[in-house]
Every structure is written in C-alpha cells, then in structure tokens.
Write an enzyme that holds these catalytic residues in place. Structure first.
Site, PDB file in Angstrom:
ATOM      1  CD  GLU A 139      -2.723   1.123   2.592  1.00 63.03           C
ATOM      2  OE1 GLU A 139      -2.345   0.515   3.619  1.00 63.03           O
ATOM      3  OE2 GLU A 139      -3.815   1.721   2.520  1.00 63.03           O
ATOM      4  CE  LYS A 164      -7.317   1.462   3.367  1.00 60.07           C
ATOM      5  NZ  LYS A 164      -6.063   1.963   3.977  1.00 60.07           N
ATOM      6  CB  CYS A 202      -4.571  -1.615   4.187  1.00 54.92           C
ATOM      7  SG  CYS A 202      -3.716  -1.762   5.781  1.00 54.92           S
TER       8      CYS A 202
HETATM    9  N1  LIG Z   1      -3.571   1.027   7.319  1.00 56.28           N
HETATM   10  C1  LIG Z   1      -4.775   0.462   7.211  1.00 56.28           C
HETATM   11  O1  LIG Z   1      -5.526   0.737   6.311  1.00 56.28           O
HETATM   12  C2  LIG Z   1      -5.283  -0.531   8.195  1.00 56.28           C
HETATM   13  C3  LIG Z   1      -4.555  -0.858   9.415  1.00 56.28           C
HETATM   14  O2  LIG Z   1      -3.420  -0.484   9.666  1.00 56.28           O
HETATM   15  C4  LIG Z   1      -5.317  -1.710  10.346  1.00 56.28           C
HETATM   16  O3  LIG Z   1      -6.436  -2.114  10.024  1.00 56.28           O
HETATM   17  O4  LIG Z   1      -4.829  -1.984  11.435  1.00 56.28           O
END
Ligand SMILES: NC(=O)CC(=O)C(=O)O
Length: 274
Positions: free
Chosen positions: A43, A112, A153
């Site tokens: 990401e 996302k 994520c």
């Molecule tokens: N960074 C993200 O989008 C998510 C994350 O770090 C988590 O769910 O914990």
C-alpha cells in the site's frame, strides 16, 4: 496455468518518490528473475504514508507511477498488482491499486473502500478520510487462468467484502496493506489466517518494510497463506521479497474436502451487493 509463483515486494518506502519507484522496479525485476508470474507491491509504495505526502504526491491515471508499472509489466510479461498510490481524479483523491497484465494493459483498479480512521489513545491516531474518498466497487480481476480479488489494507478487516470477492469467483485474494506496530502485532496474522480459511483462498498480504525514520511505522510481515491456513511464505520487518507457490488445484481440493462455501445456509442468510 494451475500452479504459479507469486512474489511480494516488501520494500522500504522513503520520502523520495523517484527512489521508491526505482526500488519497486529493481524488486520487480528480481522477482521476475526468480520466475514469479504475479508480483505484488505494498500500500502507498511511492511515498510516505502520511496525509501531507499523499496529498502532495497524488497522481492522475495515467501518470508517472502507473505508466512505469504498465511498461514494466509489458517488458517483463508479468502481472503486477501495483500496491496502491494516491490517485487524483476529478478533484478527489483515492487510495487506489492499479493492476496490470502482461501486455501492460490495465486489468483492473481498486479504490480502497474502507478508510482507515483510527484513534487508539496513546498509540496511534490516523484519519485517512482527511485525504481520501472511499471507493465503492468490489474488485475481482480475471487473468484468464484465475480470478483474483484485490482490496487494500483496512478493507481486509471486513469479512463481507472478502466473501463477496469469493462469491464473484476469486480463488486468490491479494491485499496491498500497511498495518502498523500497534495493530499489526495484535491483528495482522490472525486476520490473514481467518480470511484465508473462511474463504478457502490463497491470501496474499503485502506490507512495506518497517521504516523507523518515517512517522508511520509499518508492521512488515508480508505473508502468503494457503486456503487451509498454512503459511507458504512470510517476511519479518525488513526489506525483502517473499515468494510462494499458488496451486489452484489445492484450492479446489480444500473446497471439496471441507465444503464451507457449499454448505452455507443460503435459505437462512444471504450476502448481496446493494
Ligand atoms: N492502514 C490500514 O488501512 C489498516 C490498518 O493499519 C489496520 O487495520 O490496522
């Protein structure tokens, strides 16, 4: 093709975009030399994961980062799941994964859907919705030899989205991610395992390497999990490439031997897209 190698580039992301793009390219070339067919980036791989950098370095599509990934996919005849970048579109900014096929074609794009707004007192506060708009499409791309669900994520914490991708045919779920040193140790490994086991998919989770010079400390520990919940490849915190074999016959075998997807009580509950 029923068996192929996937590579996850757990790269150390710095403040310098050009440096990040060069690093991504080097790692992708190395993965190709090891015969990977699909290469995954993490990401926000081209700039630091903080609001100001993401706003400043956002790009339209096509743009510098996506053109470089597309050219590389074509030159190396690879599938590239291009991590994610901040994507500018019509006065909005999205956290978007661009997915390229071996002719350099755009196979799909995932924005996302669940923005990471978190406030764990004394540990971590982050508000992605200050920067990004949420996407609204479930993303499953078809390579011709398998269907791959792509999410980003925080999306992986939402079991309904993961299941929807499987109902649309995904046998592999790939998630460019960047958990952190608070939520990572608490939830990363378990979430990957349970999503793989519940959905009987290979689950590929790609993190940046941990960079203690940056304001956001990514957890690392990129992982490739098989549909029975066994780790087939994993990193620790540092920069590395993780490799694992995906065997689509094994997905079929696990789904036959432990028929979770077949035995859902659709007469009692259903999951539908609105
Ligand atoms: N960074 C993200 O989008 C998510 C994350 O770090 C988590 O769910 O914990």
């Amino acid at each position: 093709m029923r068996k192929f190698k996937v590579a996850v580039c757990q790269m150390l992301v710095t403040e310098n975009k050009e440096e990040n793009l060069i690093k991504a390219e080097e790692m992708i070339r190395e993965a190709k030399s090891q015969e990977a067919k699909i290469v995954v980036l993490p990401e926000i791989f081209n700039c630091p994961y903080n609001s100001q950098s993401m706003l400043e370095m956002a790009e339209t599509y096509p743009g510098e980062t996506t053109s470089r990934l597309s050219n590389l996919a074509k030159e190396l005849s690879l599938y590239i799941i291009g991590g994610s970048i901040a994507e500018k579109s019509k006065n909005k900014v999205y956290n978007t994964s661009f997915i390229f096929g071996p002719q350099g074609e755009l196979l799909g794009r995932h924005r996302k859907m669940h923005l990471f707004d978190i406030d764990i007192k004394g540990k971590i506060t982050f508000k992605e919705s200050d920067v990004f708009e949420a996407g609204d499409e479930v993303t499953v791309v078809d390579t011709g030899f398998c269907k791959i669900g792509v999410a980003i994520c925080f999306d992986m914490r939402f079991p309904e989205l993961m299941r929807l991708m499987v109902l649309k045919g995904a046998e592999v779920i790939i998630v460019p991610a960047a958990f952190n040193t608070t939520t990572g140790p608490a939830h990363w490994h378990e979430t990957i395992k349970v999503r793989a086991v519940d959905n009987q998919v290979y689950f590929v989770a790609a993190s940046p390497a941990r960079n203690l010079q940056s304001s956001y400390h990514a957890y690392g520990f990129s992982t490739i999990m098989n549909p029975f919940g066994e780790v087939v490849g994993a990193a620790e915190e540092g920069e590395t490439i993780v490799y694992g074999e995906i065997d689509l016959n094994y997905v079929e075998k696990v789904r036959q031997e432990l028929p979770l997807l077949k035995n859902r009580r659709k007469d009692l509950y259903t999951l539908t897209e609105v």
